[in-house]
Design a protein around this motif. Sequence first.
Motif, PDB file in Angstrom:
ATOM      1  N   THR A 169       4.387   8.218   3.690  1.00 37.77           N
ATOM      2  CA  THR A 169       4.778   9.103   2.839  1.00 37.77           C
ATOM      3  C   THR A 169       4.805   8.181   1.367  1.00 37.77           C
ATOM      4  O   THR A 169       4.950   8.952   0.432  1.00 37.77           O
ATOM      5  CB  THR A 169       5.748   9.903   3.624  1.00 37.77           C
ATOM      6  OG1 THR A 169       5.191  11.128   4.529  1.00 37.77           O
ATOM      7  CG2 THR A 169       6.420  10.977   2.436  1.00 37.77           C
ATOM      8  N   THR A 170       5.779   7.695   1.994  1.00 35.19           N
ATOM      9  CA  THR A 170       6.478   6.310   1.189  1.00 35.19           C
ATOM     10  C   THR A 170       4.910   5.456  -0.477  1.00 35.19           C
ATOM     11  O   THR A 170       4.857   5.571  -0.699  1.00 35.19           O
ATOM     12  CB  THR A 170       6.564   5.231   2.261  1.00 35.19           C
ATOM     13  OG1 THR A 170       8.701   5.657   2.336  1.00 35.19           O
ATOM     14  CG2 THR A 170       7.622   3.894   0.308  1.00 35.19           C
ATOM     15  N   ALA A 171       3.981   5.240   1.127  1.00 39.19           N
ATOM     16  CA  ALA A 171       2.464   5.126   0.709  1.00 39.19           C
ATOM     17  C   ALA A 171       2.226   6.406  -1.047  1.00 39.19           C
ATOM     18  O   ALA A 171       2.071   5.528  -1.988  1.00 39.19           O
ATOM     19  CB  ALA A 171       1.787   5.057   0.597  1.00 39.19           C
ATOM     20  N   ALA A 172       2.325   7.316  -0.594  1.00 39.45           N
ATOM     21  CA  ALA A 172       1.978   8.146  -1.530  1.00 39.45           C
ATOM     22  C   ALA A 172       2.923   8.450  -2.830  1.00 39.45           C
ATOM     23  O   ALA A 172       2.909   8.928  -3.966  1.00 39.45           O
ATOM     24  CB  ALA A 172       2.382   9.893  -0.428  1.00 39.45           C
ATOM     25  N   LEU A 173       4.398   8.275  -2.775  1.00 38.44           N
ATOM     26  CA  LEU A 173       5.232   8.339  -3.713  1.00 38.44           C
ATOM     27  C   LEU A 173       4.873   7.089  -4.399  1.00 38.44           C
ATOM     28  O   LEU A 173       5.005   7.184  -6.220  1.00 38.44           O
ATOM     29  CB  LEU A 173       6.756   7.931  -2.844  1.00 38.44           C
ATOM     30  CG  LEU A 173       7.156   8.929  -2.666  1.00 38.44           C
ATOM     31  CD1 LEU A 173       8.255   9.438  -2.285  1.00 38.44           C
ATOM     32  CD2 LEU A 173       6.708  10.354  -2.773  1.00 38.44           C
ATOM     33  N   LYS A 174       4.433   5.723  -4.412  1.00 41.56           N
ATOM     34  CA  LYS A 174       4.066   4.911  -5.252  1.00 41.56           C
ATOM     35  C   LYS A 174       3.042   5.037  -5.764  1.00 41.56           C
ATOM     36  O   LYS A 174       3.131   4.379  -6.731  1.00 41.56           O
ATOM     37  CB  LYS A 174       3.937   3.379  -3.670  1.00 41.56           C
ATOM     38  CG  LYS A 174       5.269   2.989  -3.154  1.00 41.56           C
ATOM     39  CD  LYS A 174       4.524   1.077  -3.144  1.00 41.56           C
ATOM     40  CE  LYS A 174       3.716   1.792  -1.769  1.00 41.56           C
ATOM     41  NZ  LYS A 174       3.302   0.533  -0.996  1.00 41.56           N
TER      42      LYS A 174
END
Length: 467
Positions: A136-141
């Motif tokens: 999920t953090t990768a999606a935000l990046k």
Amino acid sequence: MFWQQQEAPAVGRRSSWAASAAAQARLHQLVPGGAHTYARASDQYPEGMAPVLVRGQGARVQDADGTWYVEYGMGLRSVTLGHGYQPVVDAVARAAAEGTSFSRPTLYELDAAEQLLATVPGADMVKFAKNGSDATTAALKLARAATGRDVVAICTSHPFFSVDDWFIGTTDMDAGIPGLGRELTVGFRYNDLDSLRAVLEQHDVAAVVLEAATGTAEPAPGFLEGVRALATEHGAVLVFDEMITGMRWAAGGAQAVYGVTPDLSTWGKALGNGFAVSALAGRRELMELGGLATGRPRVFLLSTTHGPETTGLAAYLAVARTYAEHDVVGTMERQGERLRRGVEEVALAAGVSDFVTVSGRPACLVFGTRDPSGTPSQAYRALFLQEMLRHGVLGQSFVISAAHTDDDVDLTVEAVARACVVYAKALDAGTTDGFLRGRPVAPALRRLAEPRRLPDLAAPDTNEVLS
């Protein structure tokens, strides 16, 4: 039924938590919080009655004292096929025997990518990882890189998105997180398009992040379509968190059920039937920002040593095969509905149907516990959990699996009936005092551990026999 490998072990009626209490005491000395996941911690269970488990089979688990329980929640919703499901175990064993980590990609990565992308509507590329927070953090990046914006809008009606600062900094457990940057996460409410519209008009939002549905809330007519339209209108990337809904609502997740396609979606939990595997999937033009076919500054996207480890990918492929061959979701829906009806009937018979409730999609049921005033109550929740444990049921919810048999459901309904008798007495008394042994349970995400204390390290009475 397809998941039954052998006769289910008998559920114990004996109340003996001595070995579990000793193991839990040792865990508290060695592991902060006494567990590696806050939702699994002993403060989520009645005092002195937090089983430490040693094995599982199907929908049943055995604790360190040798007592078997029917389990719900099933690995924080990650186990849909049952514990020790043989086709998954066999696939993992074969992969492990051939090596688990290499200096180059394996065919497992290709096969798993092809399988997931054939299942998830609208996704062109995927990257695998080991936990949902990373995905999920990768999606935000990706969203921030694609839009050149910093602010992310999250649905504050949903309890959890990531262990990373951008989310945990918005909760009560924000110790150790720099204040700088917290203003970059803003919130909107589920089934409230006006609240999202206001956020998008007030901020330059990179990503809109939400679960398409939860165990307790279905999307109102037009809500998800409205979210999709607003995100597109304001140039924000739409991210669906499919950690819970993926493989539980459908093999293709909630987006397949509701017919609304996000730009990115994140997956985990049931992908591997409890084995560690998660995924970020989405549109090529976004995903390739972390690849080699881009002329833009590259995103460092999920480059992890263990992301492509073969056993997790083998587990996912075996799970996907099972879903293709059997109606796993339909089985969970049918058994969950059977459980709901049974619980509602016995709660009504005990006169507590306004205080012990069941809600949610049948494959993802949760129970509610209210005090005499009708207010949700941690003390009455602890009492309900206590009585369920005493009668052979372990679970913070009624989240079911395809391994739950009619016998499992019947035993659970019987346990609920017995629990409701005690619950009714506590309601009449206006208090759990004299009925609840020890302190109430508490929310997992809270600012202070005190005035709560560690569980009593003394072993409970091992001579109590349950009728």
